[in-house]
Design an enzyme around this catalytic site. Structure first.
Site, PDB file in Angstrom:
ATOM      1  N   GLY A  50      45.048  37.732  27.996  1.00  0.00           N
ATOM      2  CA  GLY A  50      44.783  36.693  26.981  1.00  0.00           C
ATOM      3  C   GLY A  50      43.557  36.661  26.446  1.00  0.00           C
ATOM      4  N   VAL A  51      42.899  37.621  25.916  1.00  0.00           N
ATOM      5  CA  VAL A  51      41.669  37.565  25.250  1.00  0.00           C
ATOM      6  C   VAL A  51      41.982  37.999  23.672  1.00  0.00           C
ATOM      7  CG1 VAL A  51      40.119  37.803  27.127  1.00  0.00           C
ATOM      8  CG2 VAL A  51      40.994  39.856  25.842  1.00  0.00           C
TER       9      VAL A  51
ATOM     10  N   SER B  14      29.798  46.811  44.291  1.00  0.00           N
ATOM     11  CA  SER B  14      28.930  45.782  43.596  1.00  0.00           C
ATOM     12  C   SER B  14      28.760  44.455  44.679  1.00  0.00           C
ATOM     13  CB  SER B  14      29.796  45.004  42.334  1.00  0.00           C
ATOM     14  OG  SER B  14      30.883  44.719  42.720  1.00  0.00           O
TER      15      SER B  14
ATOM     16  N   LYS C 158      31.564  38.737  35.085  1.00  0.00           N
ATOM     17  CA  LYS C 158      30.763  37.964  36.232  1.00  0.00           C
ATOM     18  C   LYS C 158      30.108  36.785  35.857  1.00  0.00           C
ATOM     19  CE  LYS C 158      30.993  42.443  38.938  1.00  0.00           C
ATOM     20  NZ  LYS C 158      30.049  43.636  39.299  1.00  0.00           N
TER      21      LYS C 158
END
Length: 796
Positions: A379-380, A700, A743
């Protein structure tokens, strides 16, 4: 496993056992062999137990070893399934092989017969012990009047069979002509002709060598007869083929007669050839050569034969391909900038890359097109950006979805000899747009299927996306190279981890990050609202929607990095208004939160953040194919335990390793963290990552796991509104991680105020526009011990 070899040696059998002597010997079972007294044969043995027995109990003690054929290898090896006549052998030598098997060199001593109904197993199905009777061998003297008659007859007939059969080595003819010993000749023929076990056993059973010659000769004559029948059948088939050729010539004569009568049978082909010759000029050299060869075939073929339509379809496709046909590029950089800015918000890096390509193309026209890969969450605007690039360059636009493709022929095509054969989708789409330099979107390249017996499409794509190879891309249907080097290939992907490494190496990766709330508001105002108003036929009506109302939709009705759900929500509002207009009902042009609530439903929040109320809970930042997200790490101690560790929440291998590293680091530094050492041995530890249906992995979450564990062991609650990400080591170092922008966006969506990051990732934060970082405070650390003061401190 036992194998015998055809390499043979003959020695004089000067140590025969007396005839009709009873013996007790070990017997080795073997499949389809034959061996005579005096002849040496090597046999390979793999079973360890049998190897040991043969070496220590037979070879070292100079004992005999019997060999027996098995009737059926698929049945149990009992007395009924074993031939009673075999050969007594002496082990001459044992050789150890590199694969830990042995080769034993056996010399035939004398034939034997089993005299008892039962055989005693030593190793079932391989080695047995039994009472045997040594059998008499009736010699065939060279002075016998029939000796040379049999010798020459065996040679002559065996050579006939060798010449007819390709599976027998022709070099053996020389050996057969040279042999004068009929005893060796019999064995040589049997070992090379690979007769059935039953035939071998019949020959072995016979005491008289003369009668053996007679039996063998009978089998050779039968084999010759079979070969003659086979030859006769082959000749019949050849005659049938020649009949088809005659029919072809007759058809040609019929055509000539039809022409005389005025039927003009060949007019169709002649007209077709005239059309083809007009188009042939645009083909490349290789294509012209291939075209002429196929055209010659077409002239000779009857149009009623299926091959005619196959060749015709091939020639049509070959001519229709846009050989040397290219769109003219638009080199107006100002116009290019305007098009990109009007269609897309932000994305400066990609816009600069396109402008660079246009600039170089203008200065040096003959350059290889770059292979770009737009990587980012759904969706970008990755795919729509490709369409805008084609508009900027004034080139044709092609989109090919690679999701789920698992057959190499989808890329390379099928060979044209197959019924229903087609070229690959790449050439089909190029043929459809009619130019050889389009903008070619390879959508969802990370979702390309795993190949099976039909080949791997990912490996087929290597040639397509390699600038050094795609100048002559080979399609199985086309059978000649086609130039793809002028095509601007743009791949799109959500997750690079799913792409083949060799394929990834060929592409220039451009990251497209998710949008902040501020960016989404601007995109809505500039792009989405005008687009959706036009789509719903509301162009004449003026609507008023404020930034706070759009923000309300973004925060409370969507949770994504892109804008797809945002577009759906706004579209739903306009559809509702359009329905009211058509039904002559009242409608509101001032879109406020009240109207949004009425149309979109309850104001449910997708925000995942919850206030931390208990020790042992920390918030980590994660990156997924859908963009950034926050995850909770929960840990607790269980009384009356033994120091056991439980991990739940669908956690992957790498994340489990991070948990183990965190535990080991805390245990080795318990004094620094003021932890009671007895807790490690008297309490069980349980670590859980919520949303167990979703798989979680990666390093992470390391510092989030560590802070959760320290909080549990010290019983001190972590600071609220704080999230963190970073990999940890046993030395307590904090290593950098990826997906920082996604993030941070996820943290901002969840109203996080404080973010702890590895110091090395500071450069990633600086790359983000400062206005999107308002309201966030960052802490950058190199070592784990510094996180204690930040995460557990009451001060902000």
């Amino acid at each position: 496993m036992i194998n015998h070899h055809s390499k043979i040696i003959i020695l004089k059998p000067n140590y025969f056992i007396k005839n009709n002597v009873k013996l007790v010997i070990d017997i080795l079972l073997i499949n389809n062999f034959i061996l005579f007294p005096g002849i040496i044969l090597p046999i390979n043995i793999r079973e360890k137990k049998v190897i040991s027995h043969l070496y220590y109990k037979i070879y070292k003690r100079n004992k005999y070893l019997g060999l027996l054929n098995v009737k059926n290898v698929y049945n149990n090896y009992d007395i009924k399934n074993i031939y009673k006549i075999g050969i007594i052998t002496s082990i001459i030598k044992i050789f150890k092989m590199p694969d830990y098997s042995i080769t034993i060199v056996l010399q035939g001593v004398q034939r034997f017969k089993i005299i008892k109904k039962k055989i005693i197993p030593i190793y079932i199905n391989i080695l047995y012990k039994s009472n045997v009777l040594a059998l008499k061998e009736k010699k065939f003297s060279s002075k016998d009047k029939d000796y040379y008659g049999y010798l020459n007859s065996l040679k002559e007939n065996s050579i006939k069979i060798i010449k007819f059969n390709n599976y027998i080595n022709k070099d053996i003819i020389y050996t057969i002509n040279y042999i004068k010993n009929i005893y060796l000749l019999i064995f040589l023929i049997i070992i090379h002709f690979k007769f059935d076990t039953k035939i071998n056993q019949i020959i072995l059973k016979e005491n008289s060598i003369k009668k053996r010659c007679k039996i063998l000769l009978k089998f050779l004559l039968f084999e010759i007869k079979k070969n003659e029948i086979s030859l006769e059948i082959n000749n019949k088939v050849k005659n049938d083929i020649s009949k088809q050729q005659i029919e072809y010539f007759l058809n040609q004569q019929i055509k000539a007669i039809q022409d005389k009568l005025g039927y003009n049978y060949n007019n169709e082909i002649d007209n077709l050839i005239k059309i083809y010759k007009k188009k042939i000029k645009k083909l490349s050299k290789d294509a012209k050569k291939k075209f002429n060869n196929e055209l010659l075939k077409l002239k000779k073929i009857n149009p009623q034969i299926p091959e005619y339509s196959i060749i015709k379809n091939y020639l049509d496709f070959l001519l229709n391909l846009p050989w040397k046909k290219y769109s003219k590029d638009n080199f107006n950089l100002k116009e290019a900038i305007n098009i990109l800015n009007n269609n897309h918000y932000g994305l400066k890096r990609i816009k600069n890359r396109i402008l660079e390509y246009l600039s170089i193309l203008k200065l040096k026209k003959n350059i290889k097109s770059p292979i770009l890969c737009f990587m980012g969450p759904p969706g970008v605007g990755k795919t729509s950006l490709g369409k805008s690039i084609s508009k900027v360059l004034s080139r044709k636009y092609i989109r090919m979805s690679l999701g789920g493709i698992h057959d190499e022929s989808e890329i390379r095509g099928h060979r044209k000899t197959y019924i229903g054969a087609m070229p690959g989708r790449i050439l089909q789409l190029i043929n459809k747009v009619g130019t050889s330099n389009p903008v070619f979107i390879l959508d969802e390249i990370d979702k390309i299927g795993i190949g099976g017996y039909n080949g791997d499409p990912a490996y087929a794509m290597l040639e397509v996306l390699d600038p050094e190879q795609n100048k002559s891309f080979y399609d199985n249907f086309l059978e000649i190279g086609y130039d793809l080097s002028k095509i601007l290939f743009i791949a799109t992907a959500n997750d690079l981890n799913n792409i083949n490494n060799a394929l990834l190496d060929r592409m220039e990766i451009i990251n497209i990050s998710g949008y902040t709330i501020e960016e989404k508001i601007k995109i809505s105002k500039k792009f989405l609202l005008p687009k959706l108003i036009k789509r719903n036929g509301l162009k004449k009506i003026k609507f008023n929607i404020k930034n706070k109302n759009i923000e309300n939709i973004i925060i409370n009705y969507t949770y994504e990095s892109g804008i797809r759900n945002l577009e759906r929500c706004i579209d739903k509002i306009f559809r509702y208004i359009a329905k009211n207009i058509v039904m002559h009902k009242k409608y509101i042009t001032n879109i406020n939160n009240k109207l949004i609530y009425k149309i979109l439903g309850p104001n449910y929040s997708i925000n995942k953040y919850e206030k931390i109320k208990n020790p042992g809970v920390s918030i980590g930042l994660a990156w997924t194919g859908m963009g950034g997200d926050i995850i909770y790490i929960e840990s607790s101690l269980l009384k009356k335990g033994k120091g056991n560790i439980s991990i739940t929440g669908n956690v992957g291998k790498i994340m489990k390793e991070s948990i183990i590293i965190a535990i080991k680091y805390i245990r080795s530094n318990y004094k620094k963290f003021k932890i009671n050492i007895n807790l490690f041995s008297t309490y069980d530890l349980h670590i859980h990552v919520p949303e167990g249906a979703i798989p979680k992995d990666g390093p992470s979450a390391g510092i989030a796991i560590l802070t959760s564990l320290i909080s549990t062991y010290t019983n001190i609650k972590l600071k609220n509104n704080m999230a963190m990400t970073g990999e940890i080591t046993l030395r307590g170092r904090v290593l950098p991680v990826g997906g920082i922008k996604e993030k941070i966006l996820a943290a901002k969506r969840s109203y996080i105020k404080y973010i702890i990051l590895p110091r090395t990732n500071k450069k990633n934060v600086k790359a983000i526009n400062k206005k999107y970082l308002i309201g966030l405070k960052f802490y950058f650390i190199n070592y784990m011990d510094k996180i204690i003061d930040i995460a557990f401190s009451k001060k902000t």
